[in-house]
Write a protein that holds these residues in place. Structure first.
Motif, PDB file in Angstrom:
ATOM      1  N   VAL A  70      70.944  29.247  57.132  1.00  0.00           N
ATOM      2  CA  VAL A  70      69.634  29.514  56.515  1.00  0.00           C
ATOM      3  C   VAL A  70      68.592  28.514  57.012  1.00  0.00           C
ATOM      4  CG1 VAL A  70      68.368  29.543  54.337  1.00  0.00           C
ATOM      5  CG2 VAL A  70      70.629  30.623  54.477  1.00  0.00           C
ATOM      6  N   LEU A  71      68.960  27.238  57.095  1.00  0.00           N
ATOM      7  CA  LEU A  71      68.022  26.220  57.564  1.00  0.00           C
ATOM      8  C   LEU A  71      67.613  26.464  59.020  1.00  0.00           C
ATOM      9  CD1 LEU A  71      69.631  23.021  55.968  1.00  0.00           C
ATOM     10  CD2 LEU A  71      67.495  24.136  55.268  1.00  0.00           C
ATOM     11  N   PHE A 104      62.152  40.053  62.081  1.00  0.00           N
ATOM     12  CA  PHE A 104      62.495  38.628  62.052  1.00  0.00           C
ATOM     13  C   PHE A 104      62.425  38.053  60.644  1.00  0.00           C
ATOM     14  CE2 PHE A 104      62.977  36.295  66.203  1.00  0.00           C
ATOM     15  CZ  PHE A 104      63.360  37.411  66.918  1.00  0.00           C
ATOM     16  N   PHE A 105      61.780  38.739  59.708  1.00  0.00           N
ATOM     17  CA  PHE A 105      61.832  38.314  58.313  1.00  0.00           C
ATOM     18  C   PHE A 105      63.266  38.373  57.786  1.00  0.00           C
ATOM     19  CE2 PHE A 105      57.175  39.140  57.937  1.00  0.00           C
ATOM     20  CZ  PHE A 105      56.827  37.943  57.312  1.00  0.00           C
ATOM     21  N   ALA A 106      64.072  39.252  58.371  1.00  0.00           N
ATOM     22  CA  ALA A 106      65.449  39.435  57.904  1.00  0.00           C
ATOM     23  C   ALA A 106      66.452  38.578  58.671  1.00  0.00           C
ATOM     24  CB  ALA A 106      65.844  40.908  58.022  1.00  0.00           C
ATOM     25  N   ILE A 107      65.982  37.705  59.549  1.00  0.00           N
ATOM     26  CA  ILE A 107      66.898  36.846  60.304  1.00  0.00           C
ATOM     27  C   ILE A 107      67.799  36.006  59.394  1.00  0.00           C
ATOM     28  CG2 ILE A 107      66.981  34.816  61.821  1.00  0.00           C
ATOM     29  CD1 ILE A 107      66.626  37.343  63.383  1.00  0.00           C
ATOM     30  N   PRO A 108      67.293  35.415  58.299  1.00  0.00           N
ATOM     31  CA  PRO A 108      68.215  34.668  57.411  1.00  0.00           C
ATOM     32  C   PRO A 108      69.362  35.543  56.901  1.00  0.00           C
ATOM     33  CG  PRO A 108      65.943  34.133  56.883  1.00  0.00           C
ATOM     34  CD  PRO A 108      65.885  35.269  57.853  1.00  0.00           C
ATOM     35  N   SER A 109      69.068  36.787  56.552  1.00  0.00           N
ATOM     36  CA  SER A 109      70.121  37.702  56.091  1.00  0.00           C
ATOM     37  C   SER A 109      71.111  38.002  57.206  1.00  0.00           C
ATOM     38  CB  SER A 109      69.492  39.006  55.580  1.00  0.00           C
ATOM     39  OG  SER A 109      68.688  38.775  54.445  1.00  0.00           O
ATOM     40  N   LEU A 110      70.597  38.215  58.419  1.00  0.00           N
ATOM     41  CA  LEU A 110      71.476  38.470  59.554  1.00  0.00           C
ATOM     42  C   LEU A 110      72.391  37.276  59.810  1.00  0.00           C
ATOM     43  CD1 LEU A 110      72.407  40.120  61.994  1.00  0.00           C
ATOM     44  CD2 LEU A 110      70.467  39.187  63.275  1.00  0.00           C
ATOM     45  N   PHE A 111      71.840  36.076  59.703  1.00  0.00           N
ATOM     46  CA  PHE A 111      72.641  34.868  59.914  1.00  0.00           C
ATOM     47  C   PHE A 111      73.728  34.736  58.850  1.00  0.00           C
ATOM     48  CE2 PHE A 111      69.552  32.102  62.628  1.00  0.00           C
ATOM     49  CZ  PHE A 111      69.545  33.094  63.582  1.00  0.00           C
ATOM     50  N   ILE A 112      73.403  35.083  57.604  1.00  0.00           N
ATOM     51  CA  ILE A 112      74.396  35.026  56.527  1.00  0.00           C
ATOM     52  C   ILE A 112      75.529  36.012  56.810  1.00  0.00           C
ATOM     53  CG2 ILE A 112      74.799  35.596  54.090  1.00  0.00           C
ATOM     54  CD1 ILE A 112      72.022  34.415  53.494  1.00  0.00           C
ATOM     55  N   LEU A 135      59.755  31.834  61.840  1.00  0.00           N
ATOM     56  CA  LEU A 135      58.363  31.458  62.081  1.00  0.00           C
ATOM     57  C   LEU A 135      57.898  31.874  63.475  1.00  0.00           C
ATOM     58  CD1 LEU A 135      58.248  27.915  60.416  1.00  0.00           C
ATOM     59  CD2 LEU A 135      57.315  30.067  59.531  1.00  0.00           C
ATOM     60  N   VAL A 136      58.750  31.672  64.471  1.00  0.00           N
ATOM     61  CA  VAL A 136      58.389  32.061  65.843  1.00  0.00           C
ATOM     62  C   VAL A 136      58.195  33.574  65.933  1.00  0.00           C
ATOM     63  CG1 VAL A 136      59.206  32.202  68.220  1.00  0.00           C
ATOM     64  CG2 VAL A 136      59.471  30.077  66.940  1.00  0.00           C
ATOM     65  N   GLY A 137      59.135  34.322  65.351  1.00  0.00           N
ATOM     66  CA  GLY A 137      59.052  35.773  65.441  1.00  0.00           C
ATOM     67  C   GLY A 137      57.894  36.362  64.674  1.00  0.00           C
ATOM     68  N   VAL A 138      57.569  35.789  63.531  1.00  0.00           N
ATOM     69  CA  VAL A 138      56.505  36.332  62.681  1.00  0.00           C
ATOM     70  C   VAL A 138      55.121  35.892  63.155  1.00  0.00           C
ATOM     71  CG1 VAL A 138      55.552  36.279  60.346  1.00  0.00           C
ATOM     72  CG2 VAL A 138      58.013  36.547  60.681  1.00  0.00           C
ATOM     73  N   LEU A 139      55.004  34.659  63.617  1.00  0.00           N
ATOM     74  CA  LEU A 139      53.693  34.133  64.005  1.00  0.00           C
ATOM     75  C   LEU A 139      53.328  34.420  65.453  1.00  0.00           C
ATOM     76  CD1 LEU A 139      53.815  30.635  62.237  1.00  0.00           C
ATOM     77  CD2 LEU A 139      52.760  32.759  61.405  1.00  0.00           C
ATOM     78  N   PHE A 166      69.315  39.583  69.631  1.00  0.00           N
ATOM     79  CA  PHE A 166      70.553  39.040  70.180  1.00  0.00           C
ATOM     80  C   PHE A 166      70.349  37.617  70.687  1.00  0.00           C
ATOM     81  CE2 PHE A 166      72.290  43.504  71.343  1.00  0.00           C
ATOM     82  CZ  PHE A 166      72.716  43.654  70.036  1.00  0.00           C
ATOM     83  N   PHE A 167      69.209  37.383  71.331  1.00  0.00           N
ATOM     84  CA  PHE A 167      68.923  36.044  71.829  1.00  0.00           C
ATOM     85  C   PHE A 167      68.819  35.053  70.672  1.00  0.00           C
ATOM     86  CE2 PHE A 167      65.971  32.676  73.194  1.00  0.00           C
ATOM     87  CZ  PHE A 167      66.642  32.220  74.318  1.00  0.00           C
ATOM     88  N   ALA A 168      68.185  35.476  69.579  1.00  0.00           N
ATOM     89  CA  ALA A 168      68.041  34.598  68.417  1.00  0.00           C
ATOM     90  C   ALA A 168      69.393  34.244  67.811  1.00  0.00           C
ATOM     91  CB  ALA A 168      67.143  35.265  67.364  1.00  0.00           C
TER      92      ALA A 168
END
Length: 439
Positions: free
Chosen positions: A100-101, A139-147, A108-112, A59-61
């Motif tokens: 997406v950008l 967090f790998f799926a964050i781009p999909s969530l944003f879409i 990167l923050v979530g995965v690393l 939610f914060f992201a």
């Protein structure tokens, strides 16, 4: 005269047609998260705390997306109103590209660094391990969530609330099916627990994003995506962000306040944290009628109806009944998530403390919707910020730590905050300044 006849009845019907897909879609989203928490609750208290903390970080992201979606809504709605379909399509494409950008650094923050961002919300090493695993996967799926987030906003701005509802149903079904399979290890798959929930939710998000992109590419909806040269229009993206940054700042302030409140509870252990996560999930359901009241009040006042009667009595009655129900049946509600023990007892306490605030929540939602419908959008914001940073956080610290009331002291600040919000918003409404505002 019937409820849906005459000029007022026609307005009520148009409001209902606009509001019901949004309310049902939000309800299904809350229901999916609740079912996930119930399933994980069969595994243990630590799993509940970890899943809840991971969802809070998601939610914060998404506050990043508020800035894009607010600009998207304003610009797409304006283009559709001007009957400029090509411009609306342009804003949709650039919004998706911006999403997406912006998702790349979040991924990167979530995965690393999952352990670093999970640490403040993890009272035990076990919860830290579970939360970090959940975060690093989902967090790998964050781009999909944003879409999904931006597509939903754009379609609603274009007047299409039913397509997001259909996509939401599919996403929830996929989420439930895969999570049921992977959390418990059904149908021959390994039992992955919280990690399985992250995988299932990620696949569901990816499915939803793919559906939206396919629908937009077919050009059968009110808006669509078309190839542009150059593909990324930085001037348009800056314009979108310029419109939406104030709304993103507002949501960021709210999310920071919530996370700080959760961190206070972490010091009281995993049972208290799990209880709060269960209570916050119940709170999400309570907000659903409030959302409906807010939408209806906003539309009614915006159409110069209901100005003298913002449905205050009805909102207090409806939400009051919900509060009484939650207070009485709190033990059984808590059993849906967790078995007998300290976490259950604390969940009952949180649910009952929260139940005392529900009438104030209904009143705040109703009058805030009325003010927003009249164009007075600042005072609901002022009331929310004052409630969070001047009441909830300082009072939680004073009662919970200063006076030694423990986690109960932290939680009891919640109803105090909402009643203060209601007092502020009632006074603002009764002053009548909003009647002279130009929308």
């Amino acid at each position: 005269m019937g409820l849906f006849t005459g000029p007022a009845g026609l307005l009520r019907r148009s409001i209902l047609n606009l509001a019901w897909p949004v309310i049902i879609a939000n309800f299904l989203e809350v229901l999916a998260g609740t079912i996930d928490l119930i399933m994980v609750g069969r595994l243990g208290v630590a799993d509940i705390a970890a899943l809840g903390s991971g969802v809070n970080l998601i939610f914060f992201a998404t506050t990043v997306m508020i800035g894009v979606s607010s600009g998207t809504i304003a610009l797409v709605a304006r283009s559709i109103g001007a009957k400029n379909r090509d411009e609306a399509d342009h804003f949709l494409l650039q919004s998706l590209l911006a999403g997406v950008l912006l998702s790349v650094p979040v991924v990167l923050v979530g995965v690393l660094f999952p352990r670093y961002i999970a640490a403040p919300f993890s009272p035990t090493p076990e919860i830290l391990d579970l939360t970090a695993t959940f975060v690093s996967t989902i967090f790998f799926a964050i781009p999909s969530l944003f879409i999904i987030f931006l597509s939903t906003a754009a379609l609603r701005a274009a007047g299409d609330a039913k397509t997001p509802l259909i996509v939401g149903v599919v996403v929830n079904l996929v989420n439930f099916g895969i999570n049921y399979t992977l959390i418990f290890g059904n149908f021959g798959f390994p039992a992955l627990g919280v990690h399985g929930a992250a995988i299932g939710t990620s696949i569901a998000y990816t499915t939803g994003a793919a559906m939206y992109l396919a629908l937009f590419a077919r050009h059968k909806l009110r808006i669509s995506i078309r190839w542009e040269t150059p593909l990324v229009n930085w001037a348009t993206i800056r314009r979108i962000l310029r419109v939406g940054v104030p709304a993103a700042t507002e949501q960021l302030a709210f999310q920071v306040g919530l996370l700080l409140w959760i961190v206070m509870v972490v010091s009281f252990g995993e049972d208290a944290l799990a209880a709060q996560q269960i209570g916050l999930r119940i709170q999400s359901f309570v907000f659903m009628p409030g959302l409906g009241l807010s939408i209806a009040s906003s539309a009614l006042v915006g159409q110069n109806l209901g100005a003298k009667d913002p449905r205050r009595a009805e909102s207090i009655l409806i939400m009051g009944l919900i509060g009484v129900f939650n207070f009485i049946f709190a033990p059984w509600i808590a059993y849906a998530f967790v078995g007998p023990g300290t976490a259950h007892d604390l969940s009952v306490t949180f649910i009952r403390v929260h139940a005392t605030s529900i009438p104030a929540i209904g009143l705040f939602f109703t009058l805030s919707g009325s003010l927003r419908g009249a164009g007075d959008t600042r005072w609901p914001l002022y009331a929310s910020l004052a409630g969070t940073y001047l009441i909830r956080l300082p009072l939680s610290a004073a009662l919970g730590f200063g006076l030694g009331l423990g986690v109960f002291g932290v939680w009891v600040a919640l109803p105090v905050e909402y009643y203060l919000r209601s007092v502020i918003i009632v006074q603002r409404f009764n002053r009548g300044v909003w009647k002279a505002m130009t929308v």
